[in-house]
Design an enzyme around this catalytic site. Sequence first.
Site, PDB file in Angstrom:
ATOM      1  N   GLY A  90       0.841  -1.215   0.098  1.00 38.06           N
ATOM      2  CA  GLY A  90      -0.015   0.147  -0.062  1.00 38.06           C
ATOM      3  C   GLY A  90       1.027   1.183  -0.052  1.00 38.06           C
ATOM      4  N   TYR A  94      -2.467   7.376   7.598  1.00 41.90           N
ATOM      5  CA  TYR A  94      -2.389   8.093   8.812  1.00 41.90           C
ATOM      6  C   TYR A  94      -2.954   7.240   9.994  1.00 41.90           C
ATOM      7  CZ  TYR A  94      -4.197  11.023  12.840  1.00 41.90           C
ATOM      8  OH  TYR A  94      -4.630  11.605  13.982  1.00 41.90           O
ATOM      9  N   GLY A 173      -2.260  -4.675   9.414  1.00 38.34           N
ATOM     10  CA  GLY A 173      -3.550  -4.889   9.257  1.00 38.34           C
ATOM     11  C   GLY A 173      -4.446  -3.790   8.883  1.00 38.34           C
ATOM     12  N   ALA A 175      -6.752  -0.389   9.860  1.00 37.88           N
ATOM     13  CA  ALA A 175      -6.937   1.121  10.848  1.00 37.88           C
ATOM     14  C   ALA A 175      -8.500   1.637  10.473  1.00 37.88           C
ATOM     15  CB  ALA A 175      -5.961   2.027  10.211  1.00 37.88           C
ATOM     16  N   CYS A 191      -3.542   6.816   0.626  1.00 36.83           N
ATOM     17  CA  CYS A 191      -3.597   5.848  -0.031  1.00 36.83           C
ATOM     18  C   CYS A 191      -3.216   5.992  -1.608  1.00 36.83           C
ATOM     19  CB  CYS A 191      -4.456   4.737  -0.147  1.00 36.83           C
ATOM     20  SG  CYS A 191      -5.185   4.360   1.794  1.00 36.83           S
TER      21      CYS A 191
END
Length: 232
Positions: A90, A94, A173, A175, A191
């Site tokens: 990715g 933030y 993982g 967020a 992203c």
Amino acid sequence: MNKVIKLQDLGTKDFKETWDYQEQLFKGVLETKIKNRREDAGLETDNYFLFVEHPHVYTLGKSGDLSNLLLSKEQLTQKGATFYKINRGGDITYHGPGQIVGYPILDLDNFFTDIHKYLRFLEEVIILTLEEYGLKTERSSGETGVWLDVGTPFARKICALGVRASRWVTMHGFALNVNADLGYFDHIIPCGIRGKAVTSLNIELGVKKVNEAEVKEKLLKHFKVLFEADFV
């Protein structure tokens, strides 16, 4: 196959400290797998799930573009934020207060050996959790994570995903923005996707603050069912 997952809620913890801790657990699982292959030791591999909330931080994945960070080093300091290039997939994202971060460190040999399925299951955990709050969220084709109003001018992302895997062992993982200060997203191209907004659960529900402990319970409930796992 060991489908027991050791759950740890780390509270608020520095990103780099948490990253180092993830690496420690990740390497421990890998070492057990390597020993099993070399020595036919027959040892069970452990699985972990970490909940954490980070102080303000921006992280850039392996394939990310540094130009998607719109702040200088001095401006980062002024914002009380840190920045790290890290070893997940990715682009830039933030993390900060009011965001629930989940780091499953799983040996997928204990569950299923399919990274695509693993990512879709993580998204499904979020989708099912938010459904309990009356929100219809979904996937966006070609873009990981969980979104609202996909295919409209109002598309907005509520949960980001980024993982690393080696020998079917995962780390990093998701967020999920629950009570997040969305102003911090203004300083990145989230992203790497231009023209797409971000949102938070409290904003979607029109409330000042959502009970984060309750959200965690719902996340674990759906994770347990989808992965046919038990938490200890």
